[in-house]
Design a protein around this motif. Structure first.
Motif, PDB file in Angstrom:
ATOM      1  N   HIS A 168       0.852  -1.188   0.000  1.00  0.00           N
ATOM      2  CA  HIS A 168       0.000   0.000   0.000  1.00  0.00           C
ATOM      3  C   HIS A 168       0.891   1.243   0.000  1.00  0.00           C
ATOM      4  CE1 HIS A 168      -2.964   2.983   1.397  1.00  0.00           C
ATOM      5  NE2 HIS A 168      -3.869   2.141   0.889  1.00  0.00           N
ATOM      6  N   ARG A 169       0.379   2.310  -0.584  1.00  0.00           N
ATOM      7  CA  ARG A 169       1.130   3.574  -0.657  1.00  0.00           C
ATOM      8  C   ARG A 169       1.545   4.043   0.725  1.00  0.00           C
ATOM      9  NH1 ARG A 169       1.212   8.234  -4.092  1.00  0.00           N
ATOM     10  NH2 ARG A 169       1.460  10.155  -2.877  1.00  0.00           N
ATOM     11  N   ASN A 170       0.655   3.915   1.693  1.00  0.00           N
ATOM     12  CA  ASN A 170       0.964   4.378   3.063  1.00  0.00           C
ATOM     13  C   ASN A 170       2.075   3.528   3.690  1.00  0.00           C
ATOM     14  OD1 ASN A 170      -0.964   6.365   2.845  1.00  0.00           O
ATOM     15  ND2 ASN A 170      -2.556   5.203   3.925  1.00  0.00           N
ATOM     16  N   THR A 171       2.069   2.224   3.349  1.00  0.00           N
ATOM     17  CA  THR A 171       3.130   1.344   3.857  1.00  0.00           C
ATOM     18  C   THR A 171       4.489   1.793   3.330  1.00  0.00           C
ATOM     19  OG1 THR A 171       1.590  -0.521   3.940  1.00  0.00           O
ATOM     20  CG2 THR A 171       3.945  -1.049   3.962  1.00  0.00           C
ATOM     21  N   LEU A 172       4.510   2.126   2.055  1.00  0.00           N
ATOM     22  CA  LEU A 172       5.760   2.589   1.452  1.00  0.00           C
ATOM     23  C   LEU A 172       6.224   3.886   2.097  1.00  0.00           C
ATOM     24  CD1 LEU A 172       7.970   2.449  -0.704  1.00  0.00           C
ATOM     25  CD2 LEU A 172       6.424   3.648  -2.265  1.00  0.00           C
ATOM     26  N   ILE A 173       5.313   4.824   2.301  1.00  0.00           N
ATOM     27  CA  ILE A 173       5.687   6.099   2.923  1.00  0.00           C
ATOM     28  C   ILE A 173       6.227   5.866   4.332  1.00  0.00           C
ATOM     29  CG2 ILE A 173       4.752   8.282   3.785  1.00  0.00           C
ATOM     30  CD1 ILE A 173       2.839   8.250   1.372  1.00  0.00           C
ATOM     31  N   TYR A 174       5.620   4.924   5.055  1.00  0.00           N
ATOM     32  CA  TYR A 174       6.075   4.590   6.406  1.00  0.00           C
ATOM     33  C   TYR A 174       7.525   4.097   6.364  1.00  0.00           C
ATOM     34  CZ  TYR A 174       6.550   1.843  10.700  1.00  0.00           C
ATOM     35  OH  TYR A 174       7.000   1.311  11.886  1.00  0.00           O
ATOM     36  N   ARG A 175       7.827   3.233   5.385  1.00  0.00           N
ATOM     37  CA  ARG A 175       9.188   2.703   5.267  1.00  0.00           C
ATOM     38  C   ARG A 175      10.179   3.806   4.887  1.00  0.00           C
ATOM     39  NH1 ARG A 175       8.303  -2.864   1.709  1.00  0.00           N
ATOM     40  NH2 ARG A 175       6.944  -3.960   3.183  1.00  0.00           N
TER      41      ARG A 175
END
Length: 399
Positions: free
Chosen positions: A354-361
């Motif tokens: 998910h886009r939010n998962t990527l931003i978190y990483r």
């Protein structure tokens, strides 16, 4: 002559069996080098001297043969190669019965000799060319370049016009060599195919440079380099079909460098083609053609050429990332982010997250390195550091 000794026995066995006649072949010294009666091989046949001396066919009747040493009834005729008598063919039997075979068998023997001589000459020429090319591609190792230039001139090669180096990778050839399997075609046949595909003039050099690689040093005008990729694509397909017809299945790959004048330029083009092949096979396995000036592989070539000494400057940061419990995931995420043009949506799709998962990483990476993940310059430095660090770790594990 060695070529006669090498093939004489096989000629005798095949021909005598086919025609149902007894045969022998002697060399220019009168020694029997082949015979269907194997006990005679190695013995001296003095009567051959008369045939060689007179340069004509000689008939040996039963009565005449009785008074001569190691002579049987029949007809003896000189064997010629390039108008030179190199031996004697003997058809053994009643002369009146075997005379009908003499011309046919002699012509057959001489035809095979001519073909074998031609093959041996071509193989010798190929070996000579291969030796020259090996010297050429290691041009920088020569202390005296004048020696190589003299060698080049002696062979009749000219490098005053631009040339490009192409490397043809045929991995199935190395495989059958390792497994000691018979090859359904000769090196000369393969060379003829490659020459047909690439050789525009006799100045173009074609030869093997290893078990699974061939090289083409092709004269080409710089403005025509744009057509080279299409030629290589087409040639790779045709070479694949050629190998498949001989039950060899492999991916044919072709790489090439830029075009330059001179011996040093040809060597440089080879190094470029070699580097493009190595990186291309590693990074773009589905492609058949790799060009040194292709931006699809130039970044990887740049990384490959860079040594590891600069990693000492980033030792603390490298230790920090690999000490992190999620190191593998974070490194993979950051490299994918850079390789997808720092586009969050595209990277998320590539990683199936998910886009939010990527931003978190990416935020975690930001915290670890205090890096602005939206800055191309900063990401570029970290990308190079991580890529070389991964390569260094892999080498250390192997060691």
């Amino acid at each position: 002559m060695k070529i006669l000794e090498q093939i004489a026995q096989s000629i005798v066995e095949q021909t005598s069996s086919l025609l149902g006649v007894s045969m022998s072949i002697t060399d220019a010294e009168g020694v029997i080098v082949a015979c269907d009666r194997k006990e005679r091989i190695g013995s001296l046949h003095r009567a051959s001297a008369q045939v060689i001396r007179e340069g004509r066919e000689v008939v040996f009747t039963k009565n005449k043969a009785k008074i001569l040493e190691n002579v049987l009834p029949g007809i003896a005729t000189p064997i010629r190669l390039h108008n030179q008598i190199i031996g004697v063919l003997g058809i053994i039997g009643e002369p009146s019965e075997v005379e009908k075979f003499v011309n046919i068998v002699r012509n057959h023997v001489e035809m095979i000799l001519h073909e074998n001589f031609r093959t041996e000459s071509l193989l010798l020429q190929m070996k000579t060319t291969e030796l020259f090319v090996q010297h050429l591609i290691h041009f920088n190792e020569w202390e005296n370049n004048g020696e190589l230039e003299n060698y080049c001139e002696m062979l009749g090669y000219r490098f005053h016009l631009p040339r490009v180096c192409l490397i043809l990778h045929l991995p199935s050839l190395a495989q059958i060599k390792a497994e000691a399997k018979p090859v359904a075609f000769s090196q000369i046949e393969l060379k003829n195919v490659i020459c047909h595909l690439f050789q525009a003039t006799m100045s173009d050099i074609v030869c093997p440079i290893g078990q699974d690689k061939w090289i083409v040093l092709k004269q080409i005008e710089e403005q025509k380099m744009g057509t080279l990729a299409e030629l290589c694509e087409r040639s790779a397909r045709k070479l694949t079909l050629f190998l498949e017809r001989h039950h060899l299945h492999c991916k044919v790959s072709i790489s090439y460098g830029k075009c330059y004048k001179g011996l040093e330029g040809a060597s440089k083009s080879y190094r470029q083609a070699h580097k493009a092949l190595i990186i291309g096979l590693e990074k773009n396995k589905n492609n058949a053609v790799y060009s040194f000036d292709s931006w699809a592989i130039l970044p990887d070539i740049f990384l490959e050429e860079m040594d590891f000494s600069f990693l000492d400057l980033f030792a603390d940061d490298i230790q920090k990332i690999w000490a992190h419990p999620e190191a593998e995931m974070l490194v993979k995420t950051f490299l994918s982010y850079c390789e997808n043009n720092m586009n969050v949506s595209r990277t998320a799709r590539f990683l199936y997250v998910h886009r939010n998962t990527l931003i978190y990483r990416l935020n975690k990476i930001n915290q670890l390195f205090k890096i602005d993940v939206q800055s191309f310059e900063q990401c570029q430095v970290l990308y190079i550091v991580l890529k070389k660090s991964i390569e260094n770790r892999a080498l250390q594990r192997k060691g």
